[in-house]
Scaffold this active site. Structure first.
Site, PDB file in Angstrom:
ATOM      1  N   SER A 170      28.325  30.372  34.807  1.00 55.76           N
ATOM      2  CA  SER A 170      28.151  29.679  33.504  1.00 55.76           C
ATOM      3  C   SER A 170      29.348  29.781  32.585  1.00 55.76           C
ATOM      4  O   SER A 170      29.745  30.943  32.118  1.00 55.76           O
ATOM      5  CB  SER A 170      26.904  29.898  33.077  1.00 55.76           C
ATOM      6  OG  SER A 170      26.638  29.025  31.584  1.00 55.76           O
ATOM      7  N   THR A 214      19.881  25.957  33.467  1.00 55.93           N
ATOM      8  CA  THR A 214      20.665  25.411  34.412  1.00 55.93           C
ATOM      9  C   THR A 214      19.812  25.412  35.664  1.00 55.93           C
ATOM     10  O   THR A 214      18.722  25.963  35.762  1.00 55.93           O
ATOM     11  CB  THR A 214      22.020  25.991  34.264  1.00 55.93           C
ATOM     12  OG1 THR A 214      22.764  25.390  35.209  1.00 55.93           O
ATOM     13  CG2 THR A 214      22.103  27.358  34.667  1.00 55.93           C
ATOM     14  N   LYS A 219      15.860  23.338  35.534  1.00 56.92           N
ATOM     15  CA  LYS A 219      15.556  22.252  34.549  1.00 56.92           C
ATOM     16  C   LYS A 219      14.218  21.370  34.412  1.00 56.92           C
ATOM     17  O   LYS A 219      13.718  21.265  33.452  1.00 56.92           O
ATOM     18  CB  LYS A 219      16.748  21.055  34.507  1.00 56.92           C
ATOM     19  CG  LYS A 219      18.125  21.527  34.128  1.00 56.92           C
ATOM     20  CD  LYS A 219      19.018  20.714  34.313  1.00 56.92           C
ATOM     21  CE  LYS A 219      20.554  20.988  33.824  1.00 56.92           C
ATOM     22  NZ  LYS A 219      21.468  20.226  33.864  1.00 56.92           N
ATOM     23  N   GLU A 245      11.189  13.503  22.874  1.00 59.18           N
ATOM     24  CA  GLU A 245      10.710  12.448  23.425  1.00 59.18           C
ATOM     25  C   GLU A 245      11.511  12.001  24.900  1.00 59.18           C
ATOM     26  O   GLU A 245      10.789  11.699  25.774  1.00 59.18           O
ATOM     27  CB  GLU A 245      11.049  11.406  22.434  1.00 59.18           C
ATOM     28  CG  GLU A 245      10.248   9.650  22.856  1.00 59.18           C
ATOM     29  CD  GLU A 245      10.818   8.778  21.728  1.00 59.18           C
ATOM     30  OE1 GLU A 245      10.696   7.712  22.166  1.00 59.18           O
ATOM     31  OE2 GLU A 245      11.178   9.035  20.737  1.00 59.18           O
ATOM     32  N   ASP A 251      21.811  16.529  27.936  1.00 61.22           N
ATOM     33  CA  ASP A 251      22.778  15.866  28.971  1.00 61.22           C
ATOM     34  C   ASP A 251      23.134  14.610  28.471  1.00 61.22           C
ATOM     35  O   ASP A 251      24.376  13.993  28.361  1.00 61.22           O
ATOM     36  CB  ASP A 251      22.212  15.917  30.246  1.00 61.22           C
ATOM     37  CG  ASP A 251      22.579  17.385  30.830  1.00 61.22           C
ATOM     38  OD1 ASP A 251      23.516  18.106  30.344  1.00 61.22           O
ATOM     39  OD2 ASP A 251      22.069  17.779  31.883  1.00 61.22           O
ATOM     40  N   GLY A 265      24.658   8.031  41.909  1.00 60.22           N
ATOM     41  CA  GLY A 265      23.830   8.954  41.929  1.00 60.22           C
ATOM     42  C   GLY A 265      22.194   8.750  41.198  1.00 60.22           C
ATOM     43  O   GLY A 265      22.514   7.839  40.419  1.00 60.22           O
ATOM     44  N   ALA A 266      21.285   9.721  41.492  1.00 65.95           N
ATOM     45  CA  ALA A 266      20.081   9.316  40.801  1.00 65.95           C
ATOM     46  C   ALA A 266      19.319  10.667  40.905  1.00 65.95           C
ATOM     47  O   ALA A 266      18.254  10.861  40.823  1.00 65.95           O
ATOM     48  CB  ALA A 266      19.167   8.624  41.909  1.00 65.95           C
ATOM     49  N   ALA A 268      21.311  14.866  36.436  1.00 65.62           N
ATOM     50  CA  ALA A 268      22.117  14.221  35.264  1.00 65.62           C
ATOM     51  C   ALA A 268      22.146  12.768  35.424  1.00 65.62           C
ATOM     52  O   ALA A 268      22.185  12.069  34.201  1.00 65.62           O
ATOM     53  CB  ALA A 268      23.652  14.885  35.887  1.00 65.62           C
TER      54      ALA A 268
HETATM   55  P1  NAP Z   1      21.366  16.911  41.423  1.00 66.32           P
HETATM   56  O1  NAP Z   1      19.978  16.540  40.504  1.00 66.32           O
HETATM   57  O2  NAP Z   1      21.338  17.710  42.507  1.00 66.32           O
HETATM   58  O3  NAP Z   1      21.879  15.414  41.917  1.00 66.32           O
HETATM   59  C1  NAP Z   1      22.916  15.460  42.864  1.00 66.32           C
HETATM   60  C2  NAP Z   1      23.260  13.828  42.987  1.00 66.32           C
HETATM   61  O4  NAP Z   1      24.500  13.892  43.970  1.00 66.32           O
HETATM   62  C3  NAP Z   1      22.308  13.302  43.712  1.00 66.32           C
HETATM   63  O5  NAP Z   1      22.096  11.818  43.468  1.00 66.32           O
HETATM   64  C4  NAP Z   1      22.550  13.379  45.183  1.00 66.32           C
HETATM   65  O6  NAP Z   1      22.199  12.210  46.202  1.00 66.32           O
HETATM   66  C5  NAP Z   1      24.167  13.086  45.224  1.00 66.32           C
HETATM   67  N1  NAP Z   1      24.718  13.852  46.316  1.00 66.32           N
HETATM   68  C6  NAP Z   1      24.884  15.188  46.683  1.00 66.32           C
HETATM   69  N2  NAP Z   1      25.464  15.396  47.747  1.00 66.32           N
HETATM   70  C7  NAP Z   1      25.820  14.041  48.079  1.00 66.32           C
HETATM   71  C8  NAP Z   1      26.681  13.716  49.287  1.00 66.32           C
HETATM   72  N3  NAP Z   1      27.260  14.535  50.168  1.00 66.32           N
HETATM   73  N4  NAP Z   1      26.950  12.463  49.456  1.00 66.32           N
HETATM   74  C9  NAP Z   1      26.206  11.340  48.538  1.00 66.32           C
HETATM   75  N5  NAP Z   1      25.694  11.634  47.598  1.00 66.32           N
HETATM   76  C10 NAP Z   1      25.348  13.158  47.209  1.00 66.32           C
HETATM   77  O7  NAP Z   1      22.624  17.570  40.588  1.00 66.32           O
HETATM   78  P2  NAP Z   1      22.920  17.227  38.873  1.00 66.32           P
HETATM   79  O8  NAP Z   1      22.294  18.264  38.171  1.00 66.32           O
HETATM   80  O9  NAP Z   1      22.451  15.758  38.663  1.00 66.32           O
HETATM   81  O10 NAP Z   1      24.513  17.280  38.930  1.00 66.32           O
HETATM   82  C11 NAP Z   1      25.050  16.388  39.699  1.00 66.32           C
HETATM   83  C12 NAP Z   1      26.815  16.751  39.472  1.00 66.32           C
HETATM   84  O11 NAP Z   1      26.852  16.305  38.042  1.00 66.32           O
HETATM   85  C13 NAP Z   1      27.181  17.871  39.705  1.00 66.32           C
HETATM   86  O12 NAP Z   1      28.738  17.799  39.981  1.00 66.32           O
HETATM   87  C14 NAP Z   1      27.297  18.527  37.986  1.00 66.32           C
HETATM   88  O13 NAP Z   1      28.297  19.652  38.035  1.00 66.32           O
HETATM   89  C15 NAP Z   1      27.608  17.369  37.501  1.00 66.32           C
HETATM   90  N6  NAP Z   1      27.277  17.586  35.980  1.00 66.32           N
HETATM   91  C16 NAP Z   1      27.998  17.442  34.841  1.00 66.32           C
HETATM   92  C17 NAP Z   1      27.632  17.854  33.581  1.00 66.32           C
HETATM   93  C18 NAP Z   1      28.661  17.864  32.649  1.00 66.32           C
HETATM   94  O14 NAP Z   1      28.118  18.192  31.397  1.00 66.32           O
HETATM   95  N7  NAP Z   1      29.644  17.290  32.619  1.00 66.32           N
HETATM   96  C19 NAP Z   1      26.313  18.059  33.297  1.00 66.32           C
HETATM   97  C20 NAP Z   1      25.151  17.883  34.518  1.00 66.32           C
HETATM   98  C21 NAP Z   1      25.728  17.692  35.687  1.00 66.32           C
HETATM   99  P3  NAP Z   1      20.766  12.550  46.759  1.00 66.32           P
HETATM  100  O15 NAP Z   1      19.763  12.130  45.925  1.00 66.32           O
HETATM  101  O16 NAP Z   1      20.807  11.561  48.134  1.00 66.32           O
HETATM  102  O17 NAP Z   1      20.446  13.802  47.404  1.00 66.32           O
END
Ligand code: NAP
Length: 301
Positions: free
Chosen positions: A32, A79, A83, A95, A119, A143-144, A147
Site C-alpha cells: 500500500s 483495501t 471492502k 448513503e 473511490d 468491468g463490474a 471499483a
Molecule cells: P475486483 O472487484 O476484483 O474487479 C475486477 C474486475 O476485473 C472484474 O470486472 C473482473 O471481471 C475483471 N477481470 C479480472 N481479470 C480479468 C480477465 N482476465 N479478463 C477480463 N476481466 C477480468 O477489483 P477492483 O477493486 O474493482 O479493481 C479493479 C482494478 O481497478 C485493479 O486494477 C485496481 O488496481 C484498480 N483500482 C484503481 C483504483 C484507483 O484509485 N486508481 C481504485 C480501485 C481499484 P469478472 O467480474 O469477470 O471477474
C-alpha cells in the site's frame, strides 16, 4: 523536490502521548502507498497523527473494531479483500456506501464507526481536475467489480446520459445495471457491446493490463471514442492507453483517482483541506520514478 524532502523542509514528525492513530487494513497490505501518503499529509498539515498498515486475517474481523476502539484508532482505510466484508461490523454507512455495500474509509464518530466509499468521488474529482466533463455523456465502462460499482454510481449521480457496462462475467454487469436502474430510472443502461458503439469516454475498471499485456476491450471501441481512462495506476501507460495514444485519443491513467480517493479520506478524518501536491508527489514517488505522469495526456502532447 520529492515528497520526503518537501515535508522534511517544513516539519518533523513528533510522537507523544497525544499522537492519533490511523491506518489501512488489508491482506496483503505491505504494497500500500497510503501509509507514506497520509503520514506525509499529516506532517505537512501539522496534525499529530501517524498512519500504519495493518495485516488482517478474515477471522480477526469480528474483533477488529473493538481492538481499534481500545487502541484509540480514529480512522482507517480498507483495501482488498475487506471492502465488503467490513460492512456488517460498522455502526453507520454513508448513503453511497449503503448503496454499494462497500467501504474503503472508516471514521470513529460519537455514534460509532462510520463507513464511506471514496473511490467514486475520487474518480469524479480526478476527471474534474483533468477537465473531462461527463454530464450528458455516453460512457463505456469495462468491468463490474468493486471499483466499477463505485464509479458507475458516481457517474450516474454526475449526470451521464448513457452507460454501457461490459464484463467478463456478464451476470455481474447485469447485477450492476439492475442496481443502477432501480436508483436512476432516467439513465440509459445496456450490458451488450454494440458493434458500432460511439462513446464519449471509455473507462477501464478491470485489472486487465495491470500485470500483463492484455487489453480489456476490442480495438474497435477506440474507433469512435473521444477520451480513454484506465484506473490502473501501477504504470503510466497501460496497454489500453497505449492504443489510445497511437490513435491520438486523449487519455488518463489511475494515479489521480488514487490520489483523490485518498484526499477524500483525509478530509473525512480531519475536516481539513488535504495538501494535494504533497500527496500527489508521494504517490508519484511510490508508484513510479520522479518523472512519472499522473495527468491526462492532451491530444498531440
Ligand atoms: P475486483 O472487484 O476484483 O474487479 C475486477 C474486475 O476485473 C472484474 O470486472 C473482473 O471481471 C475483471 N477481470 C479480472 N481479470 C480479468 C480477465 N482476465 N479478463 C477480463 N476481466 C477480468 O477489483 P477492483 O477493486 O474493482 O479493481 C479493479 C482494478 O481497478 C485493479 O486494477 C485496481 O488496481 C484498480 N483500482 C484503481 C483504483 C484507483 O484509485 N486508481 C481504485 C480501485 C481499484 P469478472 O467480474 O469477470 O471477474
Amino acid at each position: 523536490m520529492n515528497s520526503d524532502e518537501r515535508v522534511n523542509k517544513q516539519s518533523y514528525i513528533t510522537i507523544n502521548g497525544e499522537t492519533a492513530l490511523y491506518g489501512v487494513i488489508g491482506n496483503p497490505v505491505k504494497h500500500s502507498f497510503s501509509p507514506k501518503m497520509h503520514s506525509l499529509a499529516f506532517q505537512e498539515c501539522g496534525i499529530n497523527a501517524v498512519y500504519l498498515p495493518f495485516l488482517i486475517q478474515e477471522i480477526q474481523l469480528p474483533q477488529l473494531l473493538d481492538a481499534f476502539t481500545v487502541s484509540g484508532v480514529q480512522g482507517f482505510n480498507i483495501t482488498i479483500p475487506f471492502k465488503e466484508k467490513i460492512v456488517p461490523y460498522l455502526d453507520l454507512l454513508s448513503e453511497e456506501a449503503a448503496m454499494l455495500q462497500s467501504v474503503n474509509t472508516v471514521i470513529q464518530t460519537a455514534e460509532g464507526w462510520k463507513g464511506y466509499s471514496t473511490d467514486g468521488n475520487g474518480f469524479i474529482r480526478s476527471l474534474t481536475v483533468a477537465d473531462i466533463s461527463i454530464k450528458g455523456k455516453r460512457v463505456l465502462l469495462a468491468g463490474a467489480g468493486g471499483a466499477a460499482r463505485a464509479i458507475a454510481v458516481s457517474l450516474a449521480l454526475a449526470g451521464v446520459s448513457e452507460l454501457v457496462i461490459v464484463n467478463r462475467t456478464p451476470k455481474k454487469a447485469d447485477n450492476l445495471a439492475e442496481l443502477l436502474r432501480s436508483t436512476f430510472p432516467n439513465l440509459r443502461i445496456s450490458t451488450i457491446l454494440p458493434t458500432d458503439l460511439r462513446s464519449d469516454i471509455v473507462i477501464n475498471t478491470t485489472s486487465v493490463g495491470m500485470h500483463d499485456n492484455g487489453c480489456p476491450l476490442p480495438d474497435t471501441v477506440l474507433n469512435h471514442c473521444r477520451q480513454v481512462v484506465d484506473i490502473i495506476y501501477n504504470q503510466p501507460v497501460t496497454p489500453l492507453l497505449k492504443k489510445a495514444a497511437e490513435r491520438s485519443i486523449p487519455y488518463m491513467n489511475g494515479i489521480d483517482m488514487l490520489l483523490y480517493q485518498g484526499i477524500e479520506a483525509f478530509e473525512i478524518w480531519t475536516g481539513q483541506k488535504a495538501p494535494v501536491e504533497t500527496m500527489r508527489q508521494s504517490l508519484i514517488d511510490s508508484v513510479y520514478s520522479s518523472t512519472a505522469i499522473g495527468h491526462i495526456q492532451k491530444k498531440g502532447s
